[in-house]
Design a protein around this motif. Structure first.
Motif: not given
Length: 122
Positions: A56-80
């Protein structure tokens, strides 16, 4: 079928796959967070508790790196171009909107209980 329609169907298919993967990962982390809470409530702190906390801490670091966004959200944004909070995951919109607040709070309660149990057991 026109080329634009094929592309749109292709984008919808890609978004569907991302939503499925995102939802499965979300479910996994919800289970991990509730396991941490369970560990603290019932004084059942194991190696799995610590692995879960690290994940969970690792997930938090990923979210912090991507400015509170899940990387999958950023990928999905390309399609919607949807403005809904749940455009990229199979959750009710209200839960998608408050997801981080709700589950960070539950995680913190779990961490506090685990720490209190460690102090109590020492």
């Amino acid at each position: 079928m026109k080329r634009g329609n094929v592309k749109e169907m292709n984008n919808q298919g890609k978004l569907l796959v991302i939503k499925l993967i995102h939802t499965i990962i979300w479910m996994f982390f919800v289970l991990v967070i509730f396991y941490i809470l369970y560990s603290g409530v019932f004084n059942q702190i194991t190696t799995l508790t610590w692995i879960g906390i690290g994940m969970v801490i690792g997930e938090g670091i990923v979210l912090w790196i991507f400015n509170k966004f899940c990387p999958l959200t950023l990928i999905a944004r390309k399609y919607s171009d949807s403005l809904k909070d749940n455009f990229d995951i199979f959750l009710p919109n209200w839960l998608a909107k408050y997801n981080k607040l709700i589950f960070t709070s539950i995680f913190l309660v779990g961490i506090i209980l685990v720490i209190l149990r460690l102090i109590q057991n020492s």
